[in-house]
Design a protein around this motif. Structure first.
Motif, PDB file in Angstrom:
ATOM      1  N   MET A  53     -60.533 -63.337 -25.722  1.00 47.31           N
ATOM      2  CA  MET A  53     -60.758 -62.175 -26.583  1.00 47.31           C
ATOM      3  C   MET A  53     -61.199 -62.628 -27.972  1.00 47.31           C
ATOM      4  O   MET A  53     -60.790 -63.690 -28.449  1.00 47.31           O
ATOM      5  N   HIS A  55     -57.771 -56.132 -14.319  1.00 50.82           N
ATOM      6  CA  HIS A  55     -58.786 -56.090 -15.372  1.00 50.82           C
ATOM      7  C   HIS A  55     -60.140 -56.601 -14.884  1.00 50.82           C
ATOM      8  O   HIS A  55     -61.172 -55.947 -15.076  1.00 50.82           O
ATOM      9  N   SER A  62     -55.803 -50.525 -21.552  1.00 49.05           N
ATOM     10  CA  SER A  62     -56.592 -51.588 -20.923  1.00 49.05           C
ATOM     11  C   SER A  62     -58.074 -51.491 -21.278  1.00 49.05           C
ATOM     12  O   SER A  62     -58.837 -52.434 -21.031  1.00 49.05           O
ATOM     13  N   ARG A  66     -59.909 -54.360 -23.232  1.00 52.20           N
ATOM     14  CA  ARG A  66     -60.079 -55.562 -22.418  1.00 52.20           C
ATOM     15  C   ARG A  66     -61.249 -55.390 -21.452  1.00 52.20           C
ATOM     16  O   ARG A  66     -62.090 -56.283 -21.304  1.00 52.20           O
TER      17      ARG A  66
END
Length: 504
Positions: free
Chosen positions: A162, A200, A224, A227
């Motif tokens: 990330m 994910h 979520s 992400r």
């Protein structure tokens, strides 16, 4: 808007689907049908430790009972299959390796013990829990070549890298633009140590591969979204339109649970709820046609369903409202359809009965108007088959005596009231009067007993209440005189005689 609307329902087969889960499926199905699109069912079975074959079957059976047919899915196939994620591992592995090569993901060999120590330290510092990026800058190579280091394990995972700064801004149709601080989002696991992807990665890869245009899912997945948004960016995939449905709460505005009456759709089916009523009820948990319309047929729902009519405020689950819907749908059935659904329910429920079709045709109108659930019907009409038994005090419960009703409710014993001889006389006079009738018809019975009431100086509630108990054994039943007509003269008179004998 995409040229072809494609929505999906992607449950995890780890338990029986709950109401919120099925509501998401319904909204996705309705939106696809409204736009002449496709509704896809995909089984997200990457959690192999918790996989339950019975749960998967329950998911499909729930959809089938509600009539939410698949255009593509495990039962019908399709050109974008297979429709079990456990059979699509090569796709996820390919995407994960590409992200590692592009520097957007990395192998992590931190042991569970080390991760536990990290969490403890974060909690001690009162920091939010999250991965500490220990392996983020280590070079294990594109294939995850393992090198020993302190706190390591041989079974590595792949984490998404990330951004450390800035914000991730995503768009949801209902909530608009939403921004998350990247520094608050840790490097999450994309591929587990067993080689299976997490939700994910798998959901992003599959939604892209299956050309899903709209993702309608529960509000719990909103966290979520940043992400997933970053994975879409990293893989250079075109993003679908996201629609996070409002959370469903109980009547006390707390998280929906079984204490609010929430159950699986099969539990409602077993209680005698109609699929049509369930669909109508679920459709209004977050969506509305206007501010007044409640009863909406399935064709009307398909014609009217748009995302713009989905609200952002929490939806309230009220089981009493669901029962009201079901009662309305039952009352709107034709006599024939009611009998058909009732017979089918009894057969599934294994309710023992020997009613003929003509007998059911006579009984159905007596109970249909007062029925909220099909499982209530048998208790209302079981007096028509076999013998009945009840305690003498129930005669007073039927007459409205509060002490008698309370005693029966609490299971306590009280003595027969002192006016037992008077009540016995009412029943005896009624019996003599009914025995003299030439015709065993509703009107004739009621007219003759109204004269008895007048002559005895009692009240209809008292005499008719006692007779209801004598005839049916209960204080609640279908209308008294039509019930006596169906039961027949001989059995009706016999039961009044039995009630008199209880008071001797």
């Amino acid at each position: 808007m995409p040229s072809k609307i494609r929505t999906r329902y992607a449950p995890s087969p780890t338990g029986i689907p709950h109401i919120g889960n099925i509501r998401s499926a319904l909204f996705a199905w309705l939106y696809a049908r409204h736009n002449n699109g496709d509704f896809i069912v995909r089984i997200e079975d990457t959690d192999q430790a918790r996989y339950d074959a019975d749960a998967e079957r329950a998911i499909i059976d729930s959809l089938n009972w509600l009539g939410l047919n698949q255009d593509e899915g495990p039962d019908v196939g399709g050109q974008y299959g297979p429709y079990h994620q456990s059979k699509r591992l090569d796709l996820y592995s390919e995407a994960a390796i590409q992200l590692v090569k592009d520097g957007r993901a990395y192998y992590c060999y931190c042991s569970s013990e080390r991760l536990g120590e990290v969490r403890k330290a974060q909690q001690a510092r009162k920091e939010p829990p999250g991965y500490d990026n220990h392996c983020r800058d280590m070079d294990f190579g594109a294939n995850g070549d393992f090198t020993q280091f302190e706190g390591s394990t041989k079974n590595g995972v792949i984490r998404f890298k990330m951004p450390l700064e800035g914000v991730t801004t995503a768009h949801d149709i209902i909530r608009g633009e939403i921004a998350w601080e990247n520094q608050l989002l840790d490097d999450f696991v994309m591929v587990k140590s067993d080689g299976f992807p997490t939700y994910h990665l798998a959901s992003v890869v599959d939604d892209h591969a299956m050309e899903i245009s709209h993702v309608l899912r529960g509000d719990e997945w909103l966290a979520s979204l940043p992400r997933h948004w970053q994975i879409y960016n990293a893989l250079e995939y075109e993003k679908p339109i996201f629609v996070h449905l409002p959370i469903i709460l109980g009547t006390d505005k707390s998280k929906l649970s079984k204490r609010h009456g929430a159950a699986s759709v099969f539990e409602y089916k077993d209680q005698g709820f109609l699929a049509e009523a369930m669909i109508n009820f679920l459709a209004l948990l977050g969506w509305s046609l206007d501010d007044r319309t409640e009863l909406i047929s399935l064709p009307e729902l398909i014609e009217s369903f748009t995302i713009e009519r989905i609200g952002s405020s929490p939806a309230i689950f009220n089981v009493d409202k669901l029962e009201w819907f079901n009662g309305m749908y039952i009352r709107n059935l034709s006599n024939g359809d009611f009998i058909e659904k009732l017979s089918s329910f009894w057969q599934t429920d294994q309710t023992p009965n020997s009613f003929s079709s003509s007998h059911l045709e006579a009984i159905a109108p007596l109970v249909q108007e007062r029925t909220k659930k099909l499982n209530e019907v048998w208790n209302q009409i079981s007096f028509l088959e076999g013998d009945i038994e009840y305690p003498p005090i129930r005669l007073w419960s039927g007459m409205g005596d509060k002490k008698a009703q309370r005693a029966e409710r609490d299971g306590t014993h009280i003595e027969i009231p002192e006016n037992a001889p008077e009540v016995r006389n009412w029943l005896s006079v009624s019996l003599n009067t009914l025995e003299q009738l030439n015709e065993w018809e509703d009107e004739a019975m009621e007219e003759s007993l109204q004269i008895v009431i007048s002559n005895l100086g009692t009240k209809p509630r008292q005499l008719f209440g006692a007779l209801r108990v004598a005839i049916t054994g209960g204080v609640v039943s279908p209308p008294l005189f039509p019930s006596m007509k169906i039961l027949g003269r001989e059995k009706s008179l016999q039961r009044i005689s039995q009630a008199i004998a209880l008071l001797d």
